[in-house]
Scaffold this motif. Sequence first.
Motif, PDB file in Angstrom:
ATOM      1  N   ARG A 125       5.122 -26.676  42.828  1.00  0.00           N
ATOM      2  CA  ARG A 125       4.472 -27.522  41.761  1.00  0.00           C
ATOM      3  C   ARG A 125       4.887 -27.176  40.281  1.00  0.00           C
ATOM      4  NH1 ARG A 125      -0.048 -25.984  38.698  1.00  0.00           N
ATOM      5  NH2 ARG A 125      -1.113 -27.799  38.111  1.00  0.00           N
ATOM      6  N   ALA A 126       5.106 -26.008  39.988  1.00  0.00           N
ATOM      7  CA  ALA A 126       5.851 -25.874  38.804  1.00  0.00           C
ATOM      8  C   ALA A 126       7.283 -26.340  38.459  1.00  0.00           C
ATOM      9  CB  ALA A 126       6.115 -24.246  38.646  1.00  0.00           C
ATOM     10  N   VAL A 127       8.065 -26.501  39.520  1.00  0.00           N
ATOM     11  CA  VAL A 127       9.414 -27.001  39.203  1.00  0.00           C
ATOM     12  C   VAL A 127       9.849 -28.475  39.506  1.00  0.00           C
ATOM     13  CG1 VAL A 127      10.352 -24.514  39.690  1.00  0.00           C
ATOM     14  CG2 VAL A 127      10.581 -26.375  41.311  1.00  0.00           C
ATOM     15  N   VAL A 128       8.703 -28.815  40.565  1.00  0.00           N
ATOM     16  CA  VAL A 128       9.213 -30.359  41.084  1.00  0.00           C
ATOM     17  C   VAL A 128       9.146 -31.312  39.786  1.00  0.00           C
ATOM     18  CG1 VAL A 128       8.070 -32.303  41.949  1.00  0.00           C
ATOM     19  CG2 VAL A 128       8.611 -29.977  43.326  1.00  0.00           C
ATOM     20  N   PRO A 129       8.176 -31.235  39.004  1.00  0.00           N
ATOM     21  CA  PRO A 129       8.551 -32.360  37.733  1.00  0.00           C
ATOM     22  C   PRO A 129       9.694 -32.200  37.117  1.00  0.00           C
ATOM     23  CG  PRO A 129       6.208 -31.407  37.480  1.00  0.00           C
ATOM     24  CD  PRO A 129       6.994 -30.453  38.496  1.00  0.00           C
ATOM     25  N   HIS A 130      10.266 -31.112  36.769  1.00  0.00           N
ATOM     26  CA  HIS A 130      11.568 -30.962  36.205  1.00  0.00           C
ATOM     27  C   HIS A 130      12.681 -31.376  36.991  1.00  0.00           C
ATOM     28  CE1 HIS A 130      14.686 -28.592  33.748  1.00  0.00           C
ATOM     29  NE2 HIS A 130      15.117 -28.328  34.947  1.00  0.00           N
ATOM     30  N   LEU A 131      12.628 -31.118  38.306  1.00  0.00           N
ATOM     31  CA  LEU A 131      13.769 -31.640  39.303  1.00  0.00           C
ATOM     32  C   LEU A 131      13.666 -33.148  39.293  1.00  0.00           C
ATOM     33  CD1 LEU A 131      13.397 -29.156  42.214  1.00  0.00           C
ATOM     34  CD2 LEU A 131      14.883 -28.878  40.260  1.00  0.00           C
ATOM     35  N   LEU A 132      12.510 -33.730  39.428  1.00  0.00           N
ATOM     36  CA  LEU A 132      12.458 -35.059  39.386  1.00  0.00           C
ATOM     37  C   LEU A 132      12.945 -35.844  37.931  1.00  0.00           C
ATOM     38  CD1 LEU A 132       8.948 -35.814  40.963  1.00  0.00           C
ATOM     39  CD2 LEU A 132      11.184 -36.593  41.952  1.00  0.00           C
ATOM     40  N   GLU A 133      12.542 -35.117  36.836  1.00  0.00           N
ATOM     41  CA  GLU A 133      13.220 -35.640  35.676  1.00  0.00           C
ATOM     42  C   GLU A 133      14.945 -35.693  35.676  1.00  0.00           C
ATOM     43  OE1 GLU A 133      12.642 -34.111  31.311  1.00  0.00           O
ATOM     44  OE2 GLU A 133      10.834 -33.853  32.694  1.00  0.00           O
ATOM     45  N   ARG A 134      15.273 -34.727  36.192  1.00  0.00           N
ATOM     46  CA  ARG A 134      16.664 -34.507  36.382  1.00  0.00           C
ATOM     47  C   ARG A 134      17.257 -35.489  37.370  1.00  0.00           C
ATOM     48  NH1 ARG A 134      19.496 -30.632  34.178  1.00  0.00           N
ATOM     49  NH2 ARG A 134      20.905 -30.313  36.085  1.00  0.00           N
ATOM     50  N   GLY A 135      16.418 -35.897  38.346  1.00  0.00           N
ATOM     51  CA  GLY A 135      16.871 -36.759  39.529  1.00  0.00           C
ATOM     52  C   GLY A 135      17.571 -36.107  40.434  1.00  0.00           C
ATOM     53  N   GLN A 136      17.529 -34.767  40.484  1.00  0.00           N
ATOM     54  CA  GLN A 136      18.291 -34.165  41.516  1.00  0.00           C
ATOM     55  C   GLN A 136      17.746 -32.723  41.801  1.00  0.00           C
ATOM     56  OE1 GLN A 136      22.164 -33.596  39.745  1.00  0.00           O
ATOM     57  NE2 GLN A 136      21.769 -31.551  39.441  1.00  0.00           N
ATOM     58  N   GLY A 137      18.090 -32.352  42.956  1.00  0.00           N
ATOM     59  CA  GLY A 137      17.522 -30.811  43.229  1.00  0.00           C
ATOM     60  C   GLY A 137      17.458 -30.476  44.771  1.00  0.00           C
ATOM     61  N   ARG A 138      17.162 -29.410  45.060  1.00  0.00           N
ATOM     62  CA  ARG A 138      17.144 -28.762  46.481  1.00  0.00           C
ATOM     63  C   ARG A 138      16.074 -27.700  46.382  1.00  0.00           C
ATOM     64  NH1 ARG A 138      19.879 -32.630  47.432  1.00  0.00           N
ATOM     65  NH2 ARG A 138      22.055 -32.574  48.210  1.00  0.00           N
ATOM     66  N   ILE A 139      14.929 -27.815  47.352  1.00  0.00           N
ATOM     67  CA  ILE A 139      14.135 -26.802  47.510  1.00  0.00           C
ATOM     68  C   ILE A 139      14.366 -26.195  49.022  1.00  0.00           C
ATOM     69  CG2 ILE A 139      11.713 -26.285  47.714  1.00  0.00           C
ATOM     70  CD1 ILE A 139      11.168 -28.330  45.664  1.00  0.00           C
ATOM     71  N   VAL A 140      14.406 -25.035  49.278  1.00  0.00           N
ATOM     72  CA  VAL A 140      14.827 -24.465  50.468  1.00  0.00           C
ATOM     73  C   VAL A 140      13.661 -23.465  50.716  1.00  0.00           C
ATOM     74  CG1 VAL A 140      16.512 -22.966  51.835  1.00  0.00           C
ATOM     75  CG2 VAL A 140      17.264 -24.697  49.963  1.00  0.00           C
ATOM     76  N   ASN A 141      12.880 -23.580  51.752  1.00  0.00           N
ATOM     77  CA  ASN A 141      11.755 -22.634  51.866  1.00  0.00           C
ATOM     78  C   ASN A 141      12.051 -21.803  53.342  1.00  0.00           C
ATOM     79  OD1 ASN A 141      10.258 -23.990  49.875  1.00  0.00           O
ATOM     80  ND2 ASN A 141       9.387 -25.662  51.583  1.00  0.00           N
ATOM     81  N   ILE A 142      11.941 -20.538  52.915  1.00  0.00           N
ATOM     82  CA  ILE A 142      12.080 -19.656  54.207  1.00  0.00           C
ATOM     83  C   ILE A 142      10.871 -19.508  54.951  1.00  0.00           C
ATOM     84  CG2 ILE A 142      12.825 -17.351  54.831  1.00  0.00           C
ATOM     85  CD1 ILE A 142      14.913 -19.227  53.418  1.00  0.00           C
TER      86      ILE A 142
END
Length: 250
Positions: A125-142
């Motif tokens: 929740r904290a980082v998704v708006p930032h990733l979306l704004e940049r139009g790229q990103g990876r989230i890896v959940n263990i």
Amino acid sequence: MMTPVRYDFTGRTAVVTGGARGIGRAIGERLARDGARVVVWDLDPKHFDSTVNDYRPADIVATDVAEPSSVEDAFARTLDVVGHLDILVNNAGINGPIVSAWELDPKIWQRILDVNLNGVYHASRAVVPHLLERGQGRIVNIASMAGKDGNAQQSAYSVSKAGVIAFTKSLGKELATGGVTVNAIAPAMAQTELFAQMTPEHIAAGKAKIPMQRYVSVAEIADLAAWIASDECSFTTGFTFDASGGRATY
Ligand SMILES: NC(=O)c1ccc[n+]([C@@H]2O[C@H](COP(=O)([O-])OP(=O)(O)OC[C@H]3O[C@@H](n4cnc5c(N)ncnc54)[C@H](O)[C@@H]3O)[C@@H](O)[C@H]2O)c1
């Protein structure tokens, strides 16, 4: 000798929760080896042993992923230190005691869900708006094989990891057109400090379920995480990859 596969994470930044030791440390090291600047968010930064090799995260932030305000503070500090974020690895997790569901203290049940499942939500929740704004990103959940199988004597842990797998699917769909992928890894057993929270009988039973008859190494999990976090893994989202030595049947 096999040449190690390398991905190009030059200019990329990553946060690894619970990255001071164990699987999280191995993932951070792997990403850093291929050029990423890595920030560790860990409840106990003292777990990081700087004498092991020359891996040095850009920052190690004392963070409780179960607390939204702690996560928000960690993210603000991370942006100050590394400028932006490309990769979030939600790895922090606890096992809890090996007991039957009805013998588990409700406060411990709650804490396991707060760290293992809600922590993934708070950090995402904290980082998704930032990733979306940049139009790229990876989230890896263990996640864990426990989240697929539902292990006896590990009800809260299994529920938390099943939740992580479902959250991965939901968030993957929500971000599918935003340039951000969300995937999970379900490892079988890896020899880390997490074993200290288990009984010898539980560890032996877990190993017996692995067709390859050995533990997964933290390096094997880190290699898979690095590929998922790389540009090469471009058309897969919402998926849970097994690292289970053949244990997974679905
Ligand atoms: N080791 C295994 O057999 C195994 C198997 C499947 C999945 N996993 C999962 O892999 C992840 C890492 O496990 P590990 O084996 O490396 O464990 P570990 O205990 O060696 O390391 C976990 C790290 O997470 C940190 N941490 C714990 N609670 C936290 C919190 N609230 N906020 C921030 N950091 C916190 C700890 O301080 C520690 O440094 C966990 O999510 C675990 O459930 C482990």
